[in-house]
Design a protein around this motif. Structure first.
Motif, PDB file in Angstrom:
ATOM      1  N   PRO B 220       3.329  13.176 -31.765  1.00 46.70           N
ATOM      2  CA  PRO B 220       3.049  14.359 -30.953  1.00 46.70           C
ATOM      3  C   PRO B 220       1.953  14.086 -29.925  1.00 46.70           C
ATOM      4  CG  PRO B 220       2.402  14.724 -33.247  1.00 46.70           C
ATOM      5  CD  PRO B 220       2.984  13.351 -33.170  1.00 46.70           C
ATOM      6  N   ILE B 221       2.079  14.742 -28.791  1.00 47.92           N
ATOM      7  CA  ILE B 221       1.081  14.550 -27.736  1.00 47.92           C
ATOM      8  C   ILE B 221      -0.118  15.444 -28.027  1.00 47.92           C
ATOM      9  CG2 ILE B 221       0.638  14.825 -25.263  1.00 47.92           C
ATOM     10  CD1 ILE B 221       3.731  14.378 -24.924  1.00 47.92           C
ATOM     11  N   LEU B 222      -1.297  14.838 -28.078  1.00 50.50           N
ATOM     12  CA  LEU B 222      -2.513  15.609 -28.308  1.00 50.50           C
ATOM     13  C   LEU B 222      -3.033  16.115 -26.967  1.00 50.50           C
ATOM     14  CD1 LEU B 222      -4.312  13.297 -30.883  1.00 50.50           C
ATOM     15  CD2 LEU B 222      -3.192  15.462 -31.344  1.00 50.50           C
ATOM     16  N   THR B 223      -3.211  17.416 -26.853  1.00 49.59           N
ATOM     17  CA  THR B 223      -3.605  17.984 -25.568  1.00 49.59           C
ATOM     18  C   THR B 223      -5.056  18.480 -25.551  1.00 49.59           C
ATOM     19  OG1 THR B 223      -2.687  20.079 -26.285  1.00 49.59           O
ATOM     20  CG2 THR B 223      -1.274  18.679 -24.919  1.00 49.59           C
ATOM     21  N   SER B 224      -5.674  18.550 -26.723  1.00 47.48           N
ATOM     22  CA  SER B 224      -7.012  19.129 -26.773  1.00 47.48           C
ATOM     23  C   SER B 224      -8.030  18.253 -26.033  1.00 47.48           C
ATOM     24  CB  SER B 224      -7.451  19.289 -28.231  1.00 47.48           C
ATOM     25  OG  SER B 224      -8.724  19.867 -28.283  1.00 47.48           O
ATOM     26  N   VAL B 225      -8.813  18.892 -25.210  1.00 45.39           N
ATOM     27  CA  VAL B 225      -9.897  18.196 -24.515  1.00 45.39           C
ATOM     28  C   VAL B 225     -11.195  18.844 -24.968  1.00 45.39           C
ATOM     29  CG1 VAL B 225     -10.917  17.633 -22.301  1.00 45.39           C
ATOM     30  CG2 VAL B 225      -8.435  17.691 -22.547  1.00 45.39           C
ATOM     31  N   CYS B 226     -12.040  18.058 -25.564  1.00 46.30           N
ATOM     32  CA  CYS B 226     -13.246  18.617 -26.173  1.00 46.30           C
ATOM     33  C   CYS B 226     -14.339  18.835 -25.125  1.00 46.30           C
ATOM     34  CB  CYS B 226     -13.741  17.680 -27.266  1.00 46.30           C
ATOM     35  SG  CYS B 226     -15.119  18.349 -28.185  1.00 46.30           S
ATOM     36  N   GLU B 227     -14.860  20.055 -25.105  1.00 46.80           N
ATOM     37  CA  GLU B 227     -15.999  20.373 -24.223  1.00 46.80           C
ATOM     38  C   GLU B 227     -17.264  20.258 -25.063  1.00 46.80           C
ATOM     39  OE1 GLU B 227     -15.676  24.195 -22.324  1.00 46.80           O
ATOM     40  OE2 GLU B 227     -17.858  24.384 -22.202  1.00 46.80           O
ATOM     41  N   LEU B 228     -18.082  19.276 -24.744  1.00 53.76           N
ATOM     42  CA  LEU B 228     -19.319  19.091 -25.504  1.00 53.76           C
ATOM     43  C   LEU B 228     -20.379  20.062 -25.002  1.00 53.76           C
ATOM     44  CD1 LEU B 228     -19.507  15.192 -25.808  1.00 53.76           C
ATOM     45  CD2 LEU B 228     -18.835  16.838 -27.562  1.00 53.76           C
TER      46      LEU B 228
END
Lengths: 296, 251
Positions: B220-228
């Motif tokens: 599966p394609i991971l789409t989450s982009v973490c905002e630090l």
């Protein structure tokens, strides 16, 4: 296709199974396990109080053979795990466990390798025994009730000695809108108290744990979240001191927003997180609790 | 008393999703192989029961010859011998058919343990199928086992508590992890001792198959982009985090 649901009388589980059943039929039959009314409208409802899977298998096998069921649906829970394998052998049936999706052309999706990949299957023969993973199918509202006829169950090989049901403090994990989970990075059982404080400020908040924290003996196994623990789908999932092993992530795949708090900026959990805090949780959790308290 | 533990060697389950690769619909061969996550809990449980009841303990695995050095860890933990069924099928029915044959060949097995779920196919199924083929009662997610006068008493971890049950005669139990069965780390002398313990190899048979066709396997394609969120001032951080969660309507 003629479909039979086998499940304890619990509205959330039954609602998810009813939704899954609609991929195969308009109105399934059910073997409802437990006492009380059976929520939802079924074509035929059978009922038994026998709750031990090993004792149910033979009766279920007779019922399925006699009535020619093509699909047998259960939740991927302790009960489902008890029944599915032995029942498949009894019926020489196709079997797929831990399904997370069913396409319109009856292809079954399920995760493998701890959720790192997704496989698709189709059954070659019927009946098909299918267990579905919790929280992946929308709950049907289960309108009405169905009166039942008793399912005859002969004495089985397993005897129930005692059953200790843990009273969940507050909201059950499966129903929580906000979950505050601690991992091995929490460092000790005593530190979970601050997570309870934090969860208590959310209307439907609950505390969870990773397998690492459970293995350390810091919290009860009933709080374990992950592929082999509870499958949850909260709006916000706070992962505190959780590394983010794929088996844990498989249990939170349907969380809308993950907030990761971890000292290790390389921790895998940040790859699943929407928001991340690279720091010692002991410095920030009290501040989050303070902010929530001031707002309340 | 003779206890058999079913154990499987799987690709490293700690490989993060972002580094995971498939070749021909299976994990890339480059990953380290190891005994399955819960299978080690089952081996530990078996070793504890062996020590408590003076039992003999056999580990049975279906897999490749190259799995033997990995499975010697089970011998180092305390198992007496290893039976390897040589095969490369992923099919649950085929695995169960072969495990059943190995158990029957041993002849005197009183109890069969297995990890509650493998760490590759994640089916949690082969032990239940094996029990069905043997005609033995099957109880999953067991955390504790004791024996008295031929009766097994087990604790089963349920979603909402613990159930104590008893069963007479031969049975199959799948083992979950609890603090009491965290796998021991073998001592150096036991690692060396494991090299002298017997390993028996059996040719596999082809099973009838699970009657399902695997049509595709995808990552599966991971789409989450973490905002630090900056944590220089924890008070400001807390306010910022809650504000961002509300802005995005998560809270």
């Amino acid at each position: 296709m003629k479909t039979l649901i086998v499940e304890i009388i619990e509205p959330n589980r039954l609602g998810e199974l009813m939704t899954a059943s609609r991929k195969f039929c308009d109105q399934p039959d059910i073997v409802a396990i437990g006492t009380g009314d059976i929520p939802g409208s079924y074509h035929v409802a059978y009922q038994t109080q026998e709750c031990i899977g090993a004792n149910l298998t033979a009766s279920l096998g007779d019922l399925i053979k006699t009535n020619g069921y093509e699909i047998v649906l259960m939740s991927a829970t302790t009960l489902g795990a008890s029944i599915a394998g032995p029942l498949a052998i009894l019926l020489s049936a196709s079997i797929i466990t831990e399904a997370t999706g069913i396409t319109d052309d009856s292809m079954i999706e399920r995760p493998i390798y701890g959720g790192k990949a997704v496989a698709r299957y189709k059954a070659d023969t019927w009946p098909l025994i299918l267990t579905i993973r919790r929280k992946y199918f929308e709950k049907d509202p289960l309108n009405g009730q169905t009166s039942s006829i008793p399912l005859p169950v002969s004495a089985g090989p397993v005897k129930l000695v005692t059953e200790k049901i843990e009273k969940a403090e507050g909201v059950p994990l499966e129903d929580a809108e906000v979950i505050v989970t601690g991992g091995r990075g929490m460092g000790g059982a005593e530190n979970f108290s601050m997570l309870k404080d934090m969860a208590g400020y959310f209307p439907k908040g609950a505390v969870g744990a990773s397998r690492g924290a459970v293995d350390e003996g810091w919290v009860s196994p009933s709080l374990q979240i992950g592929q082999t623990g509870k499958i949850v789908a909260p709006s916000v999932y706070f992962a505190i001191g959780v590394s983010g092993a794929s088996q844990h992530l498989a249990g939170i795949a349907n969380a809308k927003c993950v907030v990761a708090i971890n000292k290790d900026e390389e921790a895998n959990i940040f790859k699943r997180a929407r928001f991340g805090l690279v720091c010692d949780y002991k410095n920030v959790i009290p501040e989050i609790v303070r902010a929530l308290r001031e707002e309340s | 008393m003779h206890i058999a533990v079913l154990a499987k060697v799987v690709p490293d389950y700690a490989v993060p999703s972002s580094d995971f690769e498939l070749v021909d619909k299976r994990a890339h061969a480059k990953y380290t192989r190891m005994i399955g996550l819960y299978d080690e809990n089952a081996i530990e449980t078996g070793v504890q029961l062996k020590q408590k009841y003076g039992a003999s303990l056999t580990v049975i695995s279906y897999g490749r010859d190259s799995d033997v050095p990995i499975l010697r860890k089970a011998l180092a933990m305390g198992a007496d011998r290893l039976v390897l069924i040589q095969g490369e099928s992923d099919d649950a029915y085929t695995l169960a058919t072969n495990l059943k044959l190995a158990i029957e060949k041993l002849g005197d097995v009183d109890m069969i343990l297995a990890g509650q779920q493998s760490a590759d196919m994640d089916r949690g199924l082969v032990h239940g199928l094996t029990a069905g083929m043997l005609g033995y009662p099957f109880i999953p997610q067991v955390s504790r086992i004791s024996s008295e006068n031929g009766v097994w008493t087990v604790d089963q971890i349920m979603e909402n508590g613990v159930r104590e049950m008893s069963v007479s005669g031969k049975a199959v139990f799948s083992i979950t992890s609890v603090p009491e069965n965290v796998p021991r780390i073998p001592a150096v002398r036991d690692i060396f001792g494991a090299k002298k313990k017997p390993v028996e190899k059996m040719a596999s048979v082809s099973g009838n198959g699970a009657c399902v066709t695997e049509t595709s396997v995808e990552i599966p394609i991971l789409t989450s982009v973490c905002e630090l969120i900056p944590v220089d001032d924890p008070g400001v951080m807390a306010q910022t985090l809650l504000k961002r969660l509300r802005e995005a309507r998560y809270l």
